[in-house]
Design an enzyme around this catalytic site. Structure first.
Site, PDB file in Angstrom:
ATOM      1  N   CYS A  95      43.398  39.634  30.882  1.00 44.03           N
ATOM      2  CA  CYS A  95      43.552  40.487  31.926  1.00 44.03           C
ATOM      3  C   CYS A  95      42.411  40.999  32.492  1.00 44.03           C
ATOM      4  CB  CYS A  95      44.290  41.921  31.574  1.00 44.03           C
ATOM      5  SG  CYS A  95      46.190  41.446  31.405  1.00 44.03           S
TER       6      CYS A  95
ATOM      7  N   GLY B  31      42.960  37.021  35.019  1.00 44.60           N
ATOM      8  CA  GLY B  31      44.512  37.315  34.903  1.00 44.60           C
ATOM      9  C   GLY B  31      45.303  37.010  36.935  1.00 44.60           C
TER      10      GLY B  31
ATOM     11  N   ASN C 246      43.371  44.903  28.859  1.00 47.03           N
ATOM     12  CA  ASN C 246      43.054  44.263  28.306  1.00 47.03           C
ATOM     13  C   ASN C 246      42.960  43.910  26.781  1.00 47.03           C
ATOM     14  OD1 ASN C 246      40.198  42.032  28.510  1.00 47.03           O
ATOM     15  ND2 ASN C 246      42.309  41.343  27.870  1.00 47.03           N
TER      16      ASN C 246
ATOM     17  N   CYS D   8      35.586  38.144  20.727  1.00 48.33           N
ATOM     18  CA  CYS D   8      36.022  36.667  20.470  1.00 48.33           C
ATOM     19  C   CYS D   8      35.653  35.119  21.272  1.00 48.33           C
ATOM     20  CB  CYS D   8      37.639  36.863  22.049  1.00 48.33           C
ATOM     21  SG  CYS D   8      38.301  35.052  22.560  1.00 48.33           S
TER      22      CYS D   8
ATOM     23  N   TYR E 121      34.324  29.831  27.151  1.00 50.25           N
ATOM     24  CA  TYR E 121      35.769  29.404  28.341  1.00 50.25           C
ATOM     25  C   TYR E 121      35.968  30.768  28.836  1.00 50.25           C
ATOM     26  CZ  TYR E 121      39.684  27.748  30.688  1.00 50.25           C
ATOM     27  OH  TYR E 121      40.837  27.714  31.027  1.00 50.25           O
TER      28      TYR E 121
ATOM     29  N   SER F 211      34.524  24.817  34.130  1.00 56.25           N
ATOM     30  CA  SER F 211      33.851  25.699  33.063  1.00 56.25           C
ATOM     31  C   SER F 211      33.193  24.507  31.838  1.00 56.25           C
ATOM     32  CB  SER F 211      35.330  26.683  32.233  1.00 56.25           C
ATOM     33  OG  SER F 211      36.776  25.493  31.876  1.00 56.25           O
TER      34      SER F 211
ATOM     35  N   ASP G 110      34.045  18.691  27.632  1.00 52.79           N
ATOM     36  CA  ASP G 110      35.332  20.145  27.533  1.00 52.79           C
ATOM     37  C   ASP G 110      34.711  20.944  26.943  1.00 52.79           C
ATOM     38  OD1 ASP G 110      37.280  20.795  28.888  1.00 52.79           O
ATOM     39  OD2 ASP G 110      38.578  19.777  28.677  1.00 52.79           O
ATOM     40  N   ASP G 111      35.505  21.968  27.316  1.00 47.99           N
ATOM     41  CA  ASP G 111      35.689  23.876  26.034  1.00 47.99           C
ATOM     42  C   ASP G 111      36.682  23.589  25.449  1.00 47.99           C
ATOM     43  OD1 ASP G 111      37.520  24.399  28.548  1.00 47.99           O
ATOM     44  OD2 ASP G 111      35.618  24.815  29.615  1.00 47.99           O
TER      45      ASP G 111
ATOM     46  N   CYS H 110      47.065  33.024  18.680  1.00 49.51           N
ATOM     47  CA  CYS H 110      46.060  34.070  19.121  1.00 49.51           C
ATOM     48  C   CYS H 110      47.355  35.240  19.509  1.00 49.51           C
ATOM     49  CB  CYS H 110      44.743  33.532  20.782  1.00 49.51           C
ATOM     50  SG  CYS H 110      44.342  35.231  20.613  1.00 49.51           S
TER      51      CYS H 110
ATOM     52  N   CYS I 223      35.414  36.901  15.774  1.00 50.92           N
ATOM     53  CA  CYS I 223      36.389  36.118  15.983  1.00 50.92           C
ATOM     54  C   CYS I 223      36.854  35.083  15.800  1.00 50.92           C
ATOM     55  CB  CYS I 223      37.483  37.060  16.295  1.00 50.92           C
ATOM     56  SG  CYS I 223      39.400  36.035  16.665  1.00 50.92           S
TER      57      CYS I 223
ATOM     58  N   CYS J 145      41.212  31.767  16.332  1.00 50.58           N
ATOM     59  CA  CYS J 145      42.027  30.228  16.512  1.00 50.58           C
ATOM     60  C   CYS J 145      41.500  29.080  15.436  1.00 50.58           C
ATOM     61  CB  CYS J 145      42.528  30.078  17.730  1.00 50.58           C
ATOM     62  SG  CYS J 145      40.608  30.324  19.263  1.00 50.58           S
TER      63      CYS J 145
HETATM   64  S1  SF4 Z   1      42.554  34.225  18.064  1.00 51.99           S
HETATM   65 FE1  SF4 Z   1      40.532  32.644  19.068  1.00 51.99          FE
HETATM   66  S2  SF4 Z   1      41.494  33.066  21.105  1.00 51.99           S
HETATM   67 FE2  SF4 Z   1      42.423  35.066  20.042  1.00 51.99          FE
HETATM   68  S3  SF4 Z   1      40.560  36.391  19.590  1.00 51.99           S
HETATM   69 FE3  SF4 Z   1      40.443  34.997  18.719  1.00 51.99          FE
HETATM   70  S4  SF4 Z   1      39.081  33.727  19.058  1.00 51.99           S
HETATM   71 FE4  SF4 Z   1      39.380  35.030  20.865  1.00 51.99          FE
END
Ligand code: SF4
Length: 466
Positions: free
Chosen positions: A10, A37, A111, A245, A251, A292, A354-355, A391, A442, A445
């Protein structure tokens, strides 16, 4: 499947601007955040004694007409562009969330995702709170409302330790604006100045759009309060751990936005340079998947000493609210979204940058599209490591069993999409390109190691089943 990308979460925006048309400025701010969003948009304003709100499904431009903005008076505003990462895409789930509190009415634009939303909602329901939406945004709004405190900032401070996960908030009260970022700083949030006024936004591109100057990011765990006396900052407890993130840098966020004090266009170019060093290819030209991956493709080409060329043209008017194509167009697949230029591709060995590859469902037809336009070889290069886990922190990715990298080796992914070779950027290469220690991010993923406890079976509709 037309769009094999993680979906943005968001966008939030807020302004304290006596004498300004704050509803219109918020409308423009949301316009700049539209990529975060596209399902619904909402603006709430306050004139010192009352709150006014308008929310609607659709793009910002579809949700607001001239007359709507005239019905949003006042000198403070918040806005929300929503993609549903918790709760479905319905009109009643559109933000901002309104609530009455002991310090007056509030409107909250959120968000992120709370990972403990279900437990909190059950606890609040047992205490007699009722819910009209199925979003975690309403859960955190009600939690703030019932938390003890003489002031709104107090209430937020008392609620924050109970809120686990990602949240960047723009909160409106009748005479003030507050900006809040979770202690891990998962989602971005920044502060800007428009003349003598303060503005908050998910990304700095929204500040540029309304002519505001970027001041700084809201710090992880910080509460910022803005009213007629100016701006006050309440820093969070030092926790020694931040978890921005990574995919905001790779991206999601616009390339003209700033994160970690760096312009993302340049950060992504450096990702492409690292990728070229780690994953070279015997090729003639480098092509980026629009839009992107273009900065990383430019970086790849520069580091590899190859020409960067535009060979894929994207139809920019295919959005998520897109009418399902008929069967014939479904069969031609991505050609509704991309056309390839034979004059650029014919007889050439192509590096396609590509990303991300989420499910692999669009990479395959894109590789075929390049071949059909004459490419002799297609070498897929991805400027992030393979995405192997879902995620839980505000991004609609895919279930684990849908993620191609969770099911196949890298070599098999290459074969599946029909590329002559494939290579991903390593996590270390990614951190080198960003130039900030990996402990600041983070990587859930990519590694399956999340910065907060998560329930692996959780999905975005969890609150609809209670
Ligand atoms: S899991 Fe991946 S997409 Fe989700 S917040 Fe962490 S780095 Fe970002």
């Amino acid at each position: 499947m037309w769009d094999d990308k993680p979906h943005e979460e968001c966008g939030v925006f807020g302004i304290y601007g006596p004498g300004e048309d704050v509803a219109r400025l918020t409308f423009f701010g949301l316009y700049a955040l539209q990529h975060r969003g596209q399902e619904s948009a909402g603006i709430a304003t306050a004139d010192g004694s009352r709150l006014f709100i308008r929310t609607r499904l659709g793009l910002v431009s579809q949700a607001f007409a001239e007359d709507d903005l005239r019905l949003l008076p006042g000198h403070v505003a918040v806005g929300h562009a929503r993609y549903s990462t918790s709760g479905s895409s319905t009109a009643c789930n559109a933000g901002p969330m309104m609530a009455e509190s002991s310090v007056g009415p509030i409107a909250v634009a959120h968000n992120g995702n709370l990972t403990n939303a279900l437990g909190l909602r059950e606890e609040l329901a047992q205490r007699g709170e009722s819910f009209v939406t199925t979003t975690d945004s309403e859960v955190l709004t009600r939690l703030i409302v019932v938390s003890p405190g003489e002031t709104l900032a107090d209430k937020i401070r008392r609620a924050m330790p109970r809120m686990i996960g990602a949240y960047s908030l723009a909160i409106l009260a009748k005479d003030r604006l507050l900006a809040v970022r979770d202690p891990l700083g998962v989602r971005p949030l920044c502060l800007g100045r428009l003349g003598g006024h303060w503005v908050v936004a998910s990304e700095s591109c929204a500040l540029m759009t309304i002519g505001a100057e970027f001041e700084r990011e809201v710090a992880p765990g910080e509460i910022v309060e803005i009213d007629e006396t100016g701006l006050r900052s309440y820093p969070g407890e030092p926790n020694g751990r931040h978890a921005t993130c990574l995919f905001e840098l790779i991206y999601f966020a616009r390339p003209d936005s700033m994160l970690h004090n760096q312009r993302l266009h340049l950060v992504r170019q450096r990702m492409g340079e690292e990728l070229a060093r780690e994953q070279p290819a015997d090729a003639d030209i480098v092509v980026g998947l629009p839009d992107s991956a273009v900065p990383a493709a430019i970086g790849y080409a520069r580091a590899a000493g190859l020409p960067y060329m535009e060979a894929l043209i994207k139809n920019r008017y295919i959005g998520r609210t897109f009418i399902q194509p008929d069967q014939r167009l479904r069969e031609v697949g991505v050609s509704l979204k991309f056309n390839a230029l034979p004059e650029v591709l014919d007889g050439r060995r192509v590096v396609l940058v590509d990303d991300t590859i989420v499910r692999g469902t669009t990479s395959k037809p894109i590789v075929q599209l390049l071949r059909n336009a004459g490419a002799k070889e297609v070498h897929m290069r991805v400027h992030a490591p393979p995405m192997m886990w879902p995620c839980y922190l505000g991004v609609d990715l895919a279930r684990r069993d849908e993620l191609i990298a969770a099911r196949m080796s890298v070599a098999d992914i290459g074969r599946f999409i029909g590329a002559d070779s494939i290579g991903y950027l390593s996590l270390d290469g990614l951190f080198r390109a960003i130039g900030v220690p990996g402990t600041s991010f983070c990587t859930g993923c990519l590694t399956g190691s999340y910065p907060v406890p998560v329930q692996l079976e959780m999905d975005k509709l969890v609150l609809e089943r209670v």
